[in-house]
Design an enzyme around this catalytic site. Structure first.
Site, mmCIF file in Angstrom:
data_model
loop_
_atom_site.group_PDB
_atom_site.id
_atom_site.type_symbol
_atom_site.label_atom_id
_atom_site.label_comp_id
_atom_site.label_asym_id
_atom_site.label_seq_id
_atom_site.Cartn_x
_atom_site.Cartn_y
_atom_site.Cartn_z
ATOM 1 N N ASP A 8 -30.708 82.821 -0.858
ATOM 2 C CA ASP A 8 -30.007 83.903 -1.536
ATOM 3 C C ASP A 8 -29.542 84.919 -0.489
ATOM 4 O O ASP A 8 -30.348 85.427 0.284
ATOM 5 C CB ASP A 8 -31.005 84.549 -2.519
ATOM 6 N N ASP A 110 -23.588 83.390 -4.275
ATOM 7 C CA ASP A 110 -24.390 83.634 -3.065
ATOM 8 C C ASP A 110 -25.783 83.005 -3.128
ATOM 9 O O ASP A 110 -26.645 83.328 -2.333
ATOM 10 C CB ASP A 110 -24.504 85.132 -2.799
ATOM 11 N N GLU A 111 -26.016 82.123 -4.092
ATOM 12 C CA GLU A 111 -27.330 81.484 -4.200
ATOM 13 C C GLU A 111 -27.186 79.970 -4.335
ATOM 14 O O GLU A 111 -26.380 79.499 -5.126
ATOM 15 C CB GLU A 111 -28.060 81.966 -5.457
HETATM 16 MG MG LIG Z 1 -28.042 87.655 -3.407
#
Ligand SMILES: [Mg+2]
Length: 399
Positions: A8, A110-111
């Site tokens: 993350d 973003d993960e």
């Molecule tokens: Mg993040």
């Protein structure tokens, strides 16, 4: 034992904007000043999408309005999001992860989840590997990430949230009692604010309290949701990391809503229509889906999805819709939804009927009605007639 990484990016939108501004020659690293990324105040996007660590110290929170953030910090600097750049960098990260394992699932921009179960033998020490990846990202891309390691996706994701930024954490099965159970109930994944309030009324204050609560009693309050709630509190999750490879074709539909909402009636109706449209295209191509997912974008532009493997592959609208409803609560929670969608994947040419005690018997007649309706709908290029099948089905259930 499976080995799953959840990676993350810390303050993704802000870090990524900082990196791209530095590349453009901007002198200041906006990560080191009180700054936020926020949408257009004139439209309905005037909310904080990401904040710097410095801004965080002023008490500024993600999803709060810019107006209230400015009241907390007079020197606050505001920058617009650069979505096309985010997408580009997200793609680069994804490709980088593929160098470690082919089993990478994008959970949000973003993960990602990385399944290292089949490749972990290549590395002597899994923890060392995590530190290597974390530091490589910092050097190569210029921003920090958190890596959570667990034996399933749930534990990996929970571990990734333990403390930030730039950290590696583990939550293995034998660490659940010591690391997961002392946490407040609000920290459990997919437990929304209103559910945690209800749980607190039952004197369930920690994740451990929930894990050890009487299942039958909990069912009285939370019906079907109680099963997944207790399982999650116990660190149980058997969902797979679904990688996007060539053979894993998928069909997806999504729609941006006129206004952000959590209204179940509105959202269910959207999902129903999408199930029918996807059903039509599956039936036209004579394909069956084995996995179904709901995808959402929340009011502060976070993308989520939750999927379910079906016992029997299907292209029947009712079956698709019934399975979508099963994952409704987990996916939507209390979020205000901006965009909602349905995705089917694991498409096959054959239907392999497994007998289950839990699934209703499949009605051949439904398929016949469906193909007639499909023809009419194709003719009028509309889905006017579609809801009829839902109503007729509902009435049949009542009888
Ligand atoms: Mg993040």
């Amino acid at each position: 034992m499976n080995i799953i990484f959840h990676i993350d990016v810390n303050n993704a939108f802000l870090s990524w904007t900082a990196v791209s501004m530095l590349k453009e020659g901007y002198k200041e690293d906006i990560r080191n000043i009180p700054s936020v990324i926020a949408g257009d105040e004139a439209k309905r996007h005037g909310i904080v999408l990401a904040k710097s660590e410095v801004a965080k110290k002023y008490g500024i929170k993600t999803a709060e309005t810019l107006h209230s953030a400015r009241l907390k910090c007079k020197k606050l600097e505001v920058f617009p999001p650069r979505f096309s750049y985010y997408k580009e960098i997200s793609d680069k990260l994804y490709k980088y992860y593929l160098t470690y394992t082919p089993d990478v699932e994008r959970f949000s921009i973003d993960e990602c989840f990385l399944d290292l179960s089949n490749t972990s033998f290549l590395y002597d020490d899994i923890l060392e590997l995590a530190y290597k990846i974390k530091n490589e990202i910092k050097e190569k891309f210029g921003f920090t990430v958190n890596i959570g390691i667990g034996n399933n996706k749930l534990c990996a994701k929970m571990a990734g949230d333990f403390s930030k930024p730039d950290k590696v954490h583990t939550l293995f099965q034998n660490e659940i009692k010591t690391k997961l159970w002392p946490l407040p109930i609000e920290d459990l994944l997919f437990i929304g604010k209103s559910s945690s309030k209800e749980l607190r009324k039952l004197n369930i204050k920690t994740i451990g309290d929930l894990a050890n609560y009487d299942e039958v009693l909990l069912r009285k309050y939370f019906k079907n949701r109680s099963t997944f709630m207790i399982e999650y509190a116990r660190g149980i999750d058997d969902s797979k990391v679904i990688s996007k490879s060539g053979k894993n074709k998928s069909i997806s539909l999504s729609e941006t809503l006129e206004f952000d909402t959590n209204d179940r009636e509105i959202l269910e109706k959207k999902l129903m229509i999408m199930c029918e449209k996807i059903g039509v295209s599956l039936r036209r191509e004579k394909l069956y889906a084995k996995t179904i997912a709901i995808t959402v974008k929340t009011n502060y532009f976070k993308d989520y999805s939750h999927q379910k493997k079906l016992l029997n592959e299907t292209n029947n609208t009712m079956e698709l819709y019934k399975n979508v409803l099963d994952i409704y609560d987990i996916t939507i929670g209390n979020n205000l939804i901006r965009n909602i969608g349905v995705r089917v994947s694991d498409l096959t040419k054959y239907r392999n009927n497994q007998i289950s005690l839990f699934e209703e018997e499949h009605h051949e007649s439904d398929d016949k009605i469906q193909s007639i309706l499909d023809d009419i709908n194709v003719k009028y290029n509309d889905l006017k007639i579609m809801p009829a099948i839902f109503y007729s089905k509902k009435n049949k259930d009542k009888e």
